[in-house]
Scaffold this motif. Structure first.
Motif, PDB file in Angstrom:
ATOM      1  N   ASN A 113       0.875  -1.184   0.000  1.00  0.00           N
ATOM      2  CA  ASN A 113       0.000   0.000   0.000  1.00  0.00           C
ATOM      3  C   ASN A 113       0.910   1.233   0.000  1.00  0.00           C
ATOM      4  N   THR A 114       1.035   1.904  -1.147  1.00  0.00           N
ATOM      5  CA  THR A 114       2.072   2.935  -1.290  1.00  0.00           C
ATOM      6  C   THR A 114       1.668   4.313  -0.749  1.00  0.00           C
ATOM      7  N   HIS A 115       0.455   4.441  -0.256  1.00  0.00           N
ATOM      8  CA  HIS A 115       0.106   5.727   0.376  1.00  0.00           C
ATOM      9  C   HIS A 115      -1.106   5.557   1.279  1.00  0.00           C
ATOM     10  N   THR A 116      -0.879   5.807   2.567  1.00  0.00           N
ATOM     11  CA  THR A 116      -2.017   5.800   3.481  1.00  0.00           C
ATOM     12  C   THR A 116      -1.729   6.704   4.679  1.00  0.00           C
ATOM     13  N   HIS A 117      -2.738   6.835   5.529  1.00  0.00           N
ATOM     14  CA  HIS A 117      -2.608   7.539   6.806  1.00  0.00           C
ATOM     15  C   HIS A 117      -3.264   6.571   7.791  1.00  0.00           C
ATOM     16  N   ALA A 118      -2.468   5.616   8.298  1.00  0.00           N
ATOM     17  CA  ALA A 118      -3.025   4.454   8.998  1.00  0.00           C
ATOM     18  C   ALA A 118      -3.981   4.843  10.130  1.00  0.00           C
ATOM     19  N   SER A 119      -3.557   5.814  10.954  1.00  0.00           N
ATOM     20  CA  SER A 119      -4.355   6.107  12.161  1.00  0.00           C
ATOM     21  C   SER A 119      -5.687   6.772  11.837  1.00  0.00           C
ATOM     22  N   THR A 142      -2.183  -7.227   2.793  1.00  0.00           N
ATOM     23  CA  THR A 142      -1.106  -6.244   2.630  1.00  0.00           C
ATOM     24  C   THR A 142       0.028  -6.564   3.599  1.00  0.00           C
ATOM     25  N   THR A 143       1.258  -6.481   3.082  1.00  0.00           N
ATOM     26  CA  THR A 143       2.416  -6.792   3.924  1.00  0.00           C
ATOM     27  C   THR A 143       3.302  -5.564   4.169  1.00  0.00           C
TER      28      THR A 143
END
Ligand SMILES: CSC[C@H]1O[C@@H](n2cnc3c(O)ncnc32)[C@H](O)[C@@H]1O
Ligand SMILES: [Zn+2]
Length: 426
Positions: free
Chosen positions: A59-65, A114-115
């Motif tokens: 996943n090349t772009h996220t904002h996990a929180s 996703t890893t």
């Protein structure tokens, strides 16, 4: 020494073919694909019958929180959403909120295959904690809004994050510097970030050319497009992962190629925020590396990479009125092999001897997997992520038969839900 054998599994190989193979894993690496010597004795054997093995999604772009803000504010345009809903509530998030939001994201990502994820947020040492504990692989960056009063503090935190965590946890964690976007980071600030990136040897992760409004404002204010502005201030010299790149011109694409800018394409988020359609086919033809991202769970609203694989293929076919626009193999490669390049890795994203053992196994025992004319086609156009059965990261089983093995799902759901509820009452 841990040795795992995936026996007689259908494996998606680098050339796009799928074939029955044995995959031998020793510690964190794939040591053999094919016939395994009888002298090599595994500690654990996983039966590959009716299983499809693919490289774990990246996943090349996220904002996990931002999982804590899922379904908090929908059906809005980007700037309205950020300024009137998201930034005010993010200002109230505590360090523990960030940790449990990241844990919820990690649980969801592992369960959907996703890893590795590339993240941009604040309090990133807490996200690093979640990554260390869960066994996940991640590229972390402290998102910087480059104006007073917090711009300098954010830069200092970014540098500290790099020094504390870059290439730690058996190299599962890497760090980049992340000026948020051209509209939140003025040129003088971006130049400071560039100096810091050069000093540390860090790459840059930034939102670029996401909306038409951003591009028009940038041209009005600085006389050039966001991509051209990044060239002027030196950002493109540092090695850049650019999220979105929806509104890029032919001149921008030529610059991106010249500086090897890597792109995180976020089809779900771009559609939901009505940002537009990125010229993915054109950028791929120009030789630009493009991976897939979910963006945060407040603009998607999940972190399911197989959904993005499905979307990227369908979106660009209908956009170009061309069923060949993004074929099945290209969309899977964007989520794996190309995603690895975008995130800055050269040893993940492909099932290959010598590469890290980051593997997702799909259970093909459900209606969507029959008949079995073409397993790649079934994966992209028919399957869904509830079919993810087993996930291995860095040679460790983190999901087995759909159950998280290292982190406690029940506790995560409880804590994340409680914190999200408290947050909106604050
Ligand atoms: C300062 S940390 C990162 C920052 O980015 C915000 N964000 C989430 N999604 C998007 C998007 O699609 N474009 C721009 N900014 C986005 C997030 O809420 C954080 O404030
Ligand atoms: Zn984003």
């Amino acid at each position: 020494m841990a040795k795992i054998l995936l026996k007689n599994v259908q494996a998606l190989l680098e050339d796009g073919s799928v074939a029955e193979k044995n995959i031998a894993i020793e510690n964190d690496k794939i040591v053999k694909i094919g016939e395994v010597d009888t002298s090599w004795v595994p500690d654990q054997v996983l039966d590959g019958k009716d299983k499809l093995a693919i490289p774990g999604f990246i996943n090349t772009h996220t904002h996990a929180s931002m999982t804590l803000l899922r379904s908090y504010a929908d059906d809005m345009q980007l700037m309205d959403w950020l300024q009137n809903k998201i930034w005010p509530i993010e200002a109230k998030m505590s360090s523990n909120d960030i940790y449990w939001g990241a844990m919820l994201a990690v649980a969801e990502m592992i369960k959907t295959g996703t890893t590795t994820f590339v993240d941009m947020y604040s309090e990133m040492h807490r996200v690093a904690e979640a990554v260390e504990e869960s066994g996940m692989r991640a590229v972390l960056s402290r998102g910087m809004i480059g104006v007073a009063p917090n711009g300098q503090e954010a830069l200092a935190e970014s540098k500290k994050l790099f020094r504390d965590y870059h290439q730690t946890a058996n190299n599962r964690i890497r760090v980049m510097l992340a000026p948020h976007a051209p509209y939140t980071c003025p040129p003088a600030y971006l130049r400071q970030v560039v100096d810091s990136a050069k000093e540390l040897g860090a790459e840059i992760h930034i939102h670029l050319s996401e909306t038409l409004g951003e591009v028009e404002d940038c041209k009005k204010q600085y006389g050039k497009s966001p991509i051209a502005l990044m060239e002027e201030v030196g950002v493109l010299d540092c090695g850049v992962l650019a999220a979105h790149c929806v509104h890029v011109s032919s001149e921008d694409i030529a610059l991106m190629k010249k500086y090897n800018v890597r792109v995180a394409h976020n089809p779900g988020s771009n559609m939901k925020l009505a940002s537009g359609i990125s010229p993915v086919a054109k950028m791929l033809s120009a030789g630009i590396s493009i991976g897939l991202g979910t963006d945060g769970a407040s603009s998607n609203n999940n972190l399911d990479m197989l959904e993005e694989v499905h979307l990227v293929s369908l979106l660009h076919k209908v956009h170009h009125l061309d069923p060949l626009a993004i074929p099945a193999l290209t969309s899977i490669k964007m989520a794996t092999e190309y995603g690895a390049k975008v995130a800055g890795f050269d040893d993940i994203g492909v099932l290959k001897e010598g590469y890290k053992a980051d593997i997702t196994l799909f259970n093909m025992n459900s209606t969507q997997w029959f008949p079995r004319h073409d397993l790649l086609s079934l994966l992209v156009y028919s399957a869904n992520s509830s079919h993810v059965d087993t996930v291995i990261i860095d040679g460790k089983i983190v999901l087995e038969k759909g159950i998280l093995t290292i982190i406690d799902e029940e506790r995560i759901l409880y804590e994340a839900n409680k914190r999200a509820q408290d947050l909106i009452r604050k």
